[in-house]
Write an enzyme that holds these catalytic residues in place. Structure first.
Site, PDB file in Angstrom:
ATOM      1  N   CYS A 140       0.859  -1.180   0.000  1.00 32.61           N
ATOM      2  CA  CYS A 140       0.000   0.000   0.000  1.00 32.61           C
ATOM      3  C   CYS A 140       0.893   1.228   0.000  1.00 32.61           C
ATOM      4  O   CYS A 140       1.695   1.418   0.931  1.00 32.61           O
ATOM      5  CB  CYS A 140      -0.897  -0.018   1.245  1.00 32.61           C
ATOM      6  SG  CYS A 140      -1.873   1.484   1.487  1.00 32.61           S
TER       7      CYS A 140
ATOM      8  N   CYS B 275      -0.584   3.346  -6.575  1.00 32.99           N
ATOM      9  CA  CYS B 275      -1.544   2.700  -5.690  1.00 32.99           C
ATOM     10  C   CYS B 275      -1.710   1.283  -6.208  1.00 32.99           C
ATOM     11  O   CYS B 275      -1.940   1.083  -7.409  1.00 32.99           O
ATOM     12  CB  CYS B 275      -2.888   3.431  -5.681  1.00 32.99           C
ATOM     13  SG  CYS B 275      -4.186   2.586  -4.741  1.00 32.99           S
TER      14      CYS B 275
END
Length: 264
Positions: free
Chosen positions: A75, A189
């Site tokens: 992440c 992302c």
């Protein structure tokens, strides 16, 4: 290192599945756990102090439960904020996920590069420092998408996601300047590669989208070394919400080589 290392892949939601897939290919003999903090998704909506406390607390429980040999924080939002705290508190090694600005700028021909991430990731000082250090003369455009991660989650769960919504989120990445066009888009992302086929189709012109997952898998192998072929047991999933997966999500997990959520 154990002959059968345990690797914990952690994300706020389902985006880290793209990283998990590459690690599974690179580490065929490892025990894999996929942990999603879906009870707190999306991370970009939370303040930095709150998010640091949350990730540290969740990670503490996961490490106690699974005793991993290595943790991958799949992440960007968490990695650019919480990695120093995690490394200070725990002895297990961590591999983070940060925007691939250096290779993108090194390979761009037009010298126009965009970084597509969450609003939190693109505004963070860590990301700006990467640009200062590695832009190599490229004109780098930061694009903070408020919705693309959620759209990716919805699409993976077989919920309707329109082309128009995806096209709207990626449109600011495409810059024309002095006769040149953006030729490289960094996917900052891990959710975004879930939509890669559609982004390629909806892009106003062809660009190279950089998925960080293969580089992360290579880093894991650098740290652990190669493992012997043959998965010792099915990969399992852990969802912090405790909610049972829908039929569509269960099918998606199966497609990524993950069994039903672990009962913990």
């Amino acid at each position: 290192m154990t002959a059968t290392p345990t690797i914990l892949v952690f994300d706020s939601g389902l985006g880290g599945l793209t990283v998990h897939r590459e690690i599974a290919k690179a580490q065929p003999g490892a025990r894999l756990i996929y942990a999603a903090d879906d009870a707190f998704f999306p991370y970009g909506r939370h303040g930095e102090t709150e998010l640091i406390a949350r990730v540290v607390a969740v990670m503490s429980g996961l490490i106690d439960t699974y005793q991993p040999d290595l943790v991958v924080v799949a992440c960007n939002t968490a990695s650019t904020l919480v990695l120093p705290e995690l490394r200070a508190r725990f002895t297990v090694p961590f591999v983070g996920t940060v925007p691939a600005i250096k290779p993108a700028c090194a390979e761009s021909k037009s010298r126009l590069v965009s970084v597509l991430g969450t609003v939190a990731t693109v505004r963070r000082e860590y990301t700006h420092a990467l640009i200062r250090d590695f832009a190599q003369g490229c004109d780098v455009t930061l694009v903070g998408s408020p919705r693309l991660a959620e759209l990716a989650e919805a699409a993976l769960k077989a919920e309707p996601v329109s082309d128009a919504d995806i096209a709207h989120e990626i449109a600011p990445c495409f810059i024309e300047k002095n006769g040149a066009r953006t030729d490289t888009v960094v996917l900052a992302c891990t959710h975004y590669p879930l939509l890669l086929d559609r982004m390629n189709r909806l892009a106003p012109w062809p660009v190279r989208f950089i998925d960080p997952a293969p580089a992360i898998a290579r880093r894991v192998t650098d740290l652990l070394g190669p493992t012997v072929p043959g998965r010792p047991e099915p990969a399992t999933a852990h969802f912090t919400s405790g909610k049972p997966p829908s039929a569509a999500l269960e099918a998606a997990l199966t497609g990524f080589g993950i069994g039903l959520p672990a009962k913990v």
